[in-house]
Write an enzyme that holds these catalytic residues in place. Structure first.
Site: not given
Ligand SMILES: NS(=O)(=O)c1c(F)c(F)c(SCCc2ccc(C(=O)O)cc2)c(F)c1NC1CCCCCCC1
Ligand SMILES: [Zn+2]
Length: 255
Positions: A64, A90, A92, A102, A115, A196
């Protein structure tokens, strides 16, 4: 922590993840004319961001986005009510022809957005904090094209080729994470919102810096064209659309 996205269609997230249908969701459009100057919002102060090259950091393509795991020795200790510890950062992005941030500002979308995700030191760790109000603080900055190569981003972009396939991860030498953020950390917008992505918990204190970070055209192309979500498909446009404010106030640390 793995959230397998049960639904690929973003509009159905709230079927599997009820919080995604909440009234304090992210991202949002920042209407600068509606934001309220809050003189109590001091500069963001970070510590421990200069990670020694002797330390290694895990870089992962999770299908993602591309995620850099961060040691909890990196902290935010100014500009927020509590101390927050880093968890990960990470990105976007869009494509060469279409911007992928975003958040938007006065309706403007930027080529990309970084972010840096932190959790409040009031909690044991990310897993506990992610479900708690005030549990997370994300520092966000917009990425734009500039005339020069950004040397700080090279520490990360030179390794993307090694995580081009979903699920791949690699270890990279530590470097100064502060260099991935804008120079000015005293001018920012602040609002309460959510993750998000599912589970969309409404536990994020968002800081969006006014100053952007600049990458060269080639560096932007690396970010946009390297990461794949499966063997044959490049991952692009990995942003959620702006969500309604539902009466939320956006504060600014500058007039
Ligand atoms: N903009 S955000 O911060 O909301 C955000 C995104 F938009 C994101 F798109 C992501 S990645 C999508 C969620 C995800 C998918 C797979 C895995 C894995 O295989 O390890 C891990 C996570 C992503 F990791 C994050 N940040 C994460 C949100 C997921 C869980 C909370 C922990 C850290 C923040
Ligand atoms: Zn993000």
């Amino acid at each position: 922590m793995v959230f397998s996205l049960l639904v690929t269609d973003i509009t159905e997230w709230d079927k599997a993840y009820p919080a995604c249908g909440g009234r304090e969701q992210s991202p949002i459009n920042v209407d600068t004319w509606d934001s309220k100057f809050d003189p109590t919002l001091g500069p963001i102060q970070v510590s421990g961001y200069d990670v020694s090259p002797e330390e290694s950091l895990k870089l992962k393509n999770n299908g993602h986005t591309v995620v850099l795991q961060l040691p909890d020795s990196l902290q935010i200790n100014g500009g927020l009510a509590n101390t927050y510890r880093a968890a990960q950062l990470h990105f976007h992005w869009g494509s060469h022809s279409s911007p992928g941030s975003e958040h938007t500002v006065n309706g403007q979308k930027f080529p990309g957005e970084i972010h840096v995700v932190h959790y409040s030191s009031n909690f044991q760790g990310l897993e506990e904090a992610v479900t708690q109000p005030g549990g997370l603080a994300v520092l966000a900055a917009f990425i734009e094209e500039g005339p020069d190569e950004n040397e700080d981003y090279e520490h990360l972009l030179t390794h993307l080729e090694n995580v081009k396939e979903a699920g791949q991860s690699t270890e990279i030498p530590g470097f100064d994470i502060r260099g991935l953020l804008p120079h000015q950390l005293d001018r920012y917008y602040r609002y309460n919102g959510s993750l998000t992505t599912p589970p969309c918990y409404q536990t994020v204190n968002w800081t969006i810096f006014n100053q952007t970070v600049l990458l060269s055209e080639n560096q932007l192309a690396i970010l946009e064209d390297t990461i794949h979500h499966d063997h044959d498909h490049v991952l692009q446009m990995n942003f959620r659309e702006p969500q309604s404010l539902n009466g939320r106030l956006v504060l600014s640390s500058f007039d």
